[in-house]
Write a protein that holds these residues in place. Structure first.
Motif, PDB file in Angstrom:
ATOM      1  N   ALA A 257     -15.581  -0.039   2.000  1.00  0.00           N
ATOM      2  CA  ALA A 257     -14.963   0.456   0.764  1.00  0.00           C
ATOM      3  C   ALA A 257     -13.490   0.073   0.706  1.00  0.00           C
ATOM      4  N   LEU A 258     -12.808   0.186   1.857  1.00  0.00           N
ATOM      5  CA  LEU A 258     -11.394  -0.182   1.899  1.00  0.00           C
ATOM      6  C   LEU A 258     -11.230  -1.690   1.721  1.00  0.00           C
ATOM      7  N   LYS A 259     -12.109  -2.456   2.349  1.00  0.00           N
ATOM      8  CA  LYS A 259     -12.036  -3.918   2.227  1.00  0.00           C
ATOM      9  C   LYS A 259     -12.192  -4.354   0.775  1.00  0.00           C
ATOM     10  N   GLU A 260     -13.139  -3.749   0.072  1.00  0.00           N
ATOM     11  CA  GLU A 260     -13.358  -4.089  -1.333  1.00  0.00           C
ATOM     12  C   GLU A 260     -12.114  -3.760  -2.167  1.00  0.00           C
ATOM     13  N   ALA A 261     -11.517  -2.599  -1.907  1.00  0.00           N
ATOM     14  CA  ALA A 261     -10.308  -2.195  -2.632  1.00  0.00           C
ATOM     15  C   ALA A 261      -9.162  -3.145  -2.333  1.00  0.00           C
ATOM     16  N   VAL A 262      -8.933  -3.428  -1.042  1.00  0.00           N
ATOM     17  CA  VAL A 262      -7.832  -4.287  -0.632  1.00  0.00           C
ATOM     18  C   VAL A 262      -7.950  -5.671  -1.251  1.00  0.00           C
ATOM     19  N   GLN A 263      -9.132  -6.257  -1.185  1.00  0.00           N
ATOM     20  CA  GLN A 263      -9.303  -7.616  -1.688  1.00  0.00           C
ATOM     21  C   GLN A 263      -9.164  -7.695  -3.205  1.00  0.00           C
ATOM     22  N   SER A 264      -9.654  -6.671  -3.906  1.00  0.00           N
ATOM     23  CA  SER A 264      -9.541  -6.697  -5.371  1.00  0.00           C
ATOM     24  C   SER A 264      -8.086  -6.529  -5.810  1.00  0.00           C
ATOM     25  N   ILE A 265      -7.334  -5.680  -5.120  1.00  0.00           N
ATOM     26  CA  ILE A 265      -5.921  -5.479  -5.458  1.00  0.00           C
ATOM     27  C   ILE A 265      -5.117  -6.713  -5.088  1.00  0.00           C
ATOM     28  N   TYR A 266      -5.453  -7.339  -3.973  1.00  0.00           N
ATOM     29  CA  TYR A 266      -4.790  -8.592  -3.567  1.00  0.00           C
ATOM     30  C   TYR A 266      -5.006  -9.667  -4.624  1.00  0.00           C
TER      31      TYR A 266
ATOM     32  N   THR B 295      -4.095   7.341   9.275  1.00  0.00           N
ATOM     33  CA  THR B 295      -4.371   6.605  10.511  1.00  0.00           C
ATOM     34  C   THR B 295      -5.675   5.829  10.387  1.00  0.00           C
ATOM     35  N   ARG B 296      -6.680   6.453   9.785  1.00  0.00           N
ATOM     36  CA  ARG B 296      -7.973   5.792   9.609  1.00  0.00           C
ATOM     37  C   ARG B 296      -7.826   4.564   8.706  1.00  0.00           C
ATOM     38  N   ILE B 297      -6.997   4.690   7.668  1.00  0.00           N
ATOM     39  CA  ILE B 297      -6.755   3.560   6.762  1.00  0.00           C
ATOM     40  C   ILE B 297      -6.015   2.440   7.497  1.00  0.00           C
ATOM     41  N   ILE B 298      -4.914   2.806   8.161  1.00  0.00           N
ATOM     42  CA  ILE B 298      -4.049   1.798   8.779  1.00  0.00           C
ATOM     43  C   ILE B 298      -4.745   1.065   9.928  1.00  0.00           C
ATOM     44  N   THR B 299      -5.553   1.786  10.697  1.00  0.00           N
ATOM     45  CA  THR B 299      -6.213   1.160  11.855  1.00  0.00           C
ATOM     46  C   THR B 299      -7.495   0.419  11.471  1.00  0.00           C
ATOM     47  N   SER B 300      -7.933   0.565  10.230  1.00  0.00           N
ATOM     48  CA  SER B 300      -9.134  -0.151   9.791  1.00  0.00           C
ATOM     49  C   SER B 300      -8.888  -1.657   9.804  1.00  0.00           C
ATOM     50  N   PRO B 301      -9.873  -2.441  10.221  1.00  0.00           N
ATOM     51  CA  PRO B 301      -9.709  -3.901  10.168  1.00  0.00           C
ATOM     52  C   PRO B 301      -9.490  -4.411   8.740  1.00  0.00           C
TER      53      PRO B 301
ATOM     54  N   ALA C 276       0.850  -1.188   0.000  1.00  0.00           N
ATOM     55  CA  ALA C 276       0.000   0.000   0.000  1.00  0.00           C
ATOM     56  C   ALA C 276       0.886   1.239   0.000  1.00  0.00           C
ATOM     57  N   ALA C 277       0.668   2.133  -0.947  1.00  0.00           N
ATOM     58  CA  ALA C 277       1.459   3.366  -1.023  1.00  0.00           C
ATOM     59  C   ALA C 277       0.683   4.490  -0.339  1.00  0.00           C
ATOM     60  N   LEU C 278       1.159   4.855   0.848  1.00  0.00           N
ATOM     61  CA  LEU C 278       0.519   5.925   1.643  1.00  0.00           C
ATOM     62  C   LEU C 278       1.496   7.079   1.796  1.00  0.00           C
TER      63      LEU C 278
END
Length: 294
Positions: A281-290, A55-61, A17-19
């Motif tokens: 929304a983050l979960k959907e992004a993470v799983q699709s990129i994975y 922080t909101r991104i990183i601490t998200s489950p 992840a590029a933050l």
């Protein structure tokens, strides 16, 4: 570097992840997140807001080491804390995610169809602080817009020269010579770039390890031999302006290439979302990129 982190980065499944949006790109990142420039009056306030976003991104489950191998941080983020823990330590110890640091100071003006990096005058000091903050590796970006052999050679020479300093400091450099996806001669630029990368990789000592961050190539599997080079820990791909859907589609065509997306990761995240909507929304992004990366 830690042997277990190196092993995970070399063989693990997932993406980076590029933050690491910096001074120039932070206002765009905040605007995409739904925070206009009217919300802050100076750089300090701007960076506070973007740290809140990160922080909101990183601490998200949804930001889970099952899918994410590493995260690239901006210098200010490295020196900031999440839940009273320095960001890199939070990533490594609380999340099991490998921390990287963007070390370049931005791009010089375009010359001969490329943008070299601006001088990194305090590189030694940055690397010392990165080691103290338990950073695993670094990232630095140049841009190639035209298929100019001499200029592309300059880009790669600059990248490897700085990479050797980073290796000597005990960190793993991510070399990022981005080829502009809108370039009229993108494919020819990629051909020149690959030859230069191979040349410089072959000049490294056995224990000098690097990573490569490249634009998704025009021709599928064009960089496959780079992923197999003994000095290359991993080859990762930037989204380069493609939408997440398009970047994922192109990435799937390339064996051994994994994502290192920034805007494509966060494109559906908004400041005014509920926690549930944000996490989904983050979960959907993470799983699709994975899925595109494996």
């Amino acid at each position: 570097m830690l042997a277990d982190q190196l092993d995970k980065m070399k063989y693990g499944k997932g993406f980076i992840a590029a933050l690491d949006q910096s001074g120039g790109s932070t206002p765009k990142a905040l605007a995409a997140y739904g925070i206009s420039e009217e919300a802050y009056s100076n750089e300090e306030e701007m960076f506070d807001l973007v740290h809140q976003m990160r922080t909101r991104i990183i601490t998200s489950p949804a930001f889970d080491s099952e899918y994410i191998l590493g995260a690239i941080l901006f210098e200010q983020t490295m020196d900031s804390k999440i839940k009273d823990i320095y960001t890199a330590d939070y990533l490594a110890n609380e999340k099991g995610i490998i921390p990287f640091l963007k070390v370049d100071k931005g791009l010089a003006e375009e010359n001969d169809g490329v943008q070299l990096m601006k001088p990194i005058d305090n590189l030694s000091e940055i690397l010392q602080r990165a080691k103290a903050r338990h950073i695993f590796g670094t990232k630095m970006r140049s841009v190639i817009k035209k298929a100019n052999p001499e200029a592309i050679q300059q880009v790669v020479e600059q990248q490897f020269s700085i990479a050797k300093e980073i290796i000597a400091a005990g960190l793993v450099p991510i070399i990022e010579p981005e080829v502009d996806i809108h370039s009229e001669d993108k494919e020819r630029s990629e051909e020149i770039l690959k030859e230069q990368l191979k040349k410089h990789l072959n000049q490294l000592e056995q224990d000098q390890l690097v990573m490569l961050k490249l634009s998704i190539p025009t021709q599928a599997n064009f960089y496959l031999e780079l992923t197999e080079h003994p000095n290359v820990v991993r080859v990762v791909a930037l989204s380069g302006g493609y939408s997440r859907e398009e970047a994922n589609h192109k990435l799937k065509e390339n064996d051994g290439l994994i994502a290192s997306f920034s805007r494509a990761l966060s494109q559906d995240l908004r400041a005014d979302q509920t926690e549930e909507a944000f996490d989904n929304a983050l979960k959907e992004a993470v799983q699709s990129i994975y899925e595109a990366s494996i």
